[in-house]
Design an enzyme around this catalytic site. Structure first.
Site, short mmCIF file in Angstrom:
data_model
loop_
_atom_site.label_atom_id
_atom_site.label_comp_id
_atom_site.label_asym_id
_atom_site.label_seq_id
_atom_site.Cartn_x
_atom_site.Cartn_y
_atom_site.Cartn_z
N GLY A 9 0.82 -1.20 0.00
CA GLY A 9 0.00 0.00 0.00
C GLY A 9 0.86 1.26 0.00
N SER A 10 0.39 2.28 0.70
CA SER A 10 1.05 3.59 0.66
C SER A 10 2.41 3.63 1.34
CB SER A 10 0.14 4.65 1.27
OG SER A 10 -0.99 4.86 0.45
#
Length: 646
Positions: free
Chosen positions: A323-324
């Site tokens: 993810g981020s």
């Protein structure tokens, strides 16, 4: 003629004496010959057989070596226990004996027959004891001893058993031990082992087997016809296995467990300056104390059928989209490759059109005009979509791998997975298809083909903390003998070192610190007053919604909720601790995973004196009716000195 005359002159009595003398002479010749055969020719055989019936040599199993944490706290040792064994040579009627045993213990006789048959097939001889049951309870011991006259050949024998003092707290780190199987017995690795011995099956128990095993002792005993011990003739004590001094800190491990509660996931805490693992957990876990004596079938079935996979060490085996958190890699790559300047701004309107579809930002209304600093702090997807297009997958992969992603770390426990950092070449080989430009956008925010383990993300944030060095994670500081003498010491090992300019490091670190410290930052729940913490949130998609950006239904099952990531390091003036946490199906990293990191870091900073425990007078104030904990906290500064009242 004289002879015949004498023969005729012999009386009947004399003839009978002569015949008897010849018969006796022949008898004694046979007796002497037989005695010579038995004493000389077969003497060794019968002596050995006689001695086995009277004198026996028994192995005394050595205790396995201890596990202790970095501060000397004992985490795993041994405890006394008893096995139920049978020596076939002492059994007069095997079927009858096993039927009696079955009636006493409520265990099918067929189970005992199977155990004996397996042992015999693996070379156990009739005068060697065969273990029927391991680590039996006191009730079983009492039953056998009371009925020992009817159970010839059945014995209760002492043996040390592995004892994990905190149950499942270190389950995936230690692994478990169990009885050696026939396939292992045939391998060169275990050529000195016998059927019935226990060996490490997973974790440190397996990787440190040769050190933990120890050296068995021996005792010579005299037994009666039933195999009961009459007297101990001699005894050579066993030598305990070596002690493994770990890098683990018990208090941090406990803080992680308490912070996780009943949630599923994994976490790794390391020293960014040398790669020492300070804590590592995977949840849910299992109790390794179930295994040394033989785990029940029902327990084993429950463990392997559990959808949350308690037997799997998710810290090293679990592969998830980052993810981020992957935006850390993207930021370093974009700056180092001069694809963007720190002051350049891009406009986020909530989505990016590309290839006929809209790639949405997590913030539906958009972030407006953002530079790299603000894009990291507020985790703007649109900004990093653009960085993905500018860099391309191969440049992204170069920096990701240089920062420890996409390959094994070499940690000293088995079962590690390498994760996946895709390249054009990889996709062509794996799928036969080319790399499409739109896939750069998914990779840029840590989705698509990108997969990492929690241990790798701990290495990533540690490399940011120390300036670009990726260390091999270290679990063992040294191996000691039972006298406390060091047999083997382990030093830090560098896996890779990527060149990152001081300007890039400074910019990325400052932004990551603001992720935690600024009100707009996504990691505010990891904030610790008075300690500069840098961190990054991440949300890993479990399933793809019909349209990107569509909100999940409240009725959607928990198993389809996103995984929550948070990585952090600190204190930023001189980082000493780095952590990565994933909470499975936790939703958002900032709300689910960041508080876990805060709690373990608070535990660390309390131990190192940066956060003092509340003074006794303030603690007692908390007992006053109506006073909340938040009010008590206001009375104490982070330094531990009394604060001025407002």
């Amino acid at each position: 003629m004289l002879f015949n005359g004498n023969e005729q002159a012999m009386t009947p009595y004399q003839r009978r004496v002569r015949i008897l003398s010849v018969f006796l002479g022949f008898f004694f010749v046979i007796l002497i010959a037989r005695t010579w055969y038995l004493q000389i020719m077969k003497g060794g055989y019968f002596k050995d057989r006689s001695e086995r019936q009277r004198i026996r040599i028994e192995r005394v199993i050595s205790p396995r070596g201890e596990f202790v944490d970095r501060n000397g706290i004992v985490l795993g040792d041994t405890k006394p226990g008893f096995n139920l064994t049978i020596t076939l040579e002492d059994v007069q009627d095997l079927d009858q004996t096993l039927e009696r045993l079955s009636h006493l213990l409520g265990i099918p006789a067929a189970d005992f027959h199977h155990t004996i048959r397996t042992a015999r097939e693996n070379g156990v001889r009739v005068f060697q004891p065969i273990r029927l049951l391991s680590n039996v309870d006191w009730e079983t011991v009492a039953l056998i001893e009371v009925n020992h006259m009817d159970l010839g050949g059945i014995s209760i024998t002492p043996e040390p058993f592995r004892n994990y003092r905190d149950g499942d707290l270190f389950a995936h780190l230690f692994g478990y031990i169990s009885e050696i199987n026939p396939a292992e017995l045939k391998s060169d690795t275990y050529r000195s082992y016998r059927i019935g011995d226990v060996v490490g099956k997973t974790g440190l128990e397996k990787s440190l087997e040769s050190s933990l095993k120890g050296m068995d002792g021996e005792r010579q005993i005299e037994v009666n016809s039933l195999g009961r011990v009459i007297e101990e003739i001699s005894f050579r004590p066993p030598e305990s296995g070596s002690r493994a001094v770990l890098t683990i800190d018990y208090d941090l491990q406990k803080a992680l467990e308490d912070a996780f509660g009943d949630h599923a996931g994994a976490a790794v805490v390391i020293n960014p300056n040398n790669g020492e693992v300070l804590a590592m957990i995977s949840r849910p876990a299992y109790d390794p104390n179930l295994f040394p004596g033989g785990i029940a079938k029902e327990e084993w079935k429950h463990l392997i059928m559990d959808p949350n996979h308690p037997l799997t060490n998710k810290a090293i085996y679990g592969q998830y989209p980052p993810g981020s958190v992957f935006k850390i890699v993207m930021s370093i790559a974009a700056l180092e490759e001069h694809r963007v300047s720190p002051k350049e701004t891009l406009y986020c309107r909530g989505y990016t059109p590309f290839g006929g579809r809209a790639y949405r930002c997590w913030k539906k209304q958009g972030h407006g005009s953002v530079d790299l600093y603000r894009a990291i702090v507020e985790s703007c997807d649109v900004y990093f979509y653009e960085m993905g297009q500018r860099l391309g997958i191969d440049k992204i992969a170069y920096y990701a791998k240089g920062l420890g992603l996409g390959h094994l770390t070499g940690i000293a426990v088995d079962g590690e997975k390498p994760g996946l950092i895709p390249t054009r070449e990889w996709k062509k080989k794996a799928t036969g298809e080319p790399w499409y430009p739109g896939e750069n956008l998914s990779a840029a925010i840590g989705q698509g083909f990108v997969l990492v383990t929690p241990l790798q993300l701990a290495n990533l944030i540690a490399a940011v903390a120390n300036g670009g060095t990726v260390y091999q994670p270290q679990l063992v500081k040294r191996i000691e003998n039972y006298k406390g003498e060091t047999l083997q010491a382990f030093s830090p090992q560098v896996l890779s070192q990527i060149r990152i300019s001081p300007e890039t490091l400074s910019m990325v670190r400052n932004a990551l610190e603001s992720v935690v410290s600024e009100p707009q930052g996504t990691g505010g729940k990891a904030r610790i007053n008075g300690i500069r913490i840098a961190g990054k949130t991440g949300t890993a998609q479990v399933i793809r919604m019909k349209q990107q950006g569509e909100k999940m239904s409240e009725a959607l099952a928990e198993k389809f909720q996103d995984h929550a990531w948070f990585v952090a390091c600190g204190p930023m003036e001189k980082p000493e601790i780095a952590a990565a946490v994933i909470m499975e199906h936790g939703g958002h990293g900032g709300s689910a995973a960041a508080p876990i990191v805060r709690k373990v870091m608070e535990a660390y900073f309390k131990k190192t004196g940066r956060i003092a425990e509340p003074p006794k007078d303030v603690t007692s104030a908390a007992r006053q009716p109506g006073m909340r904990l938040s009010q008590v906290a206001d009375l104490v500064r982070i330094s531990g000195e009394p604060a001025k009242k407002r």
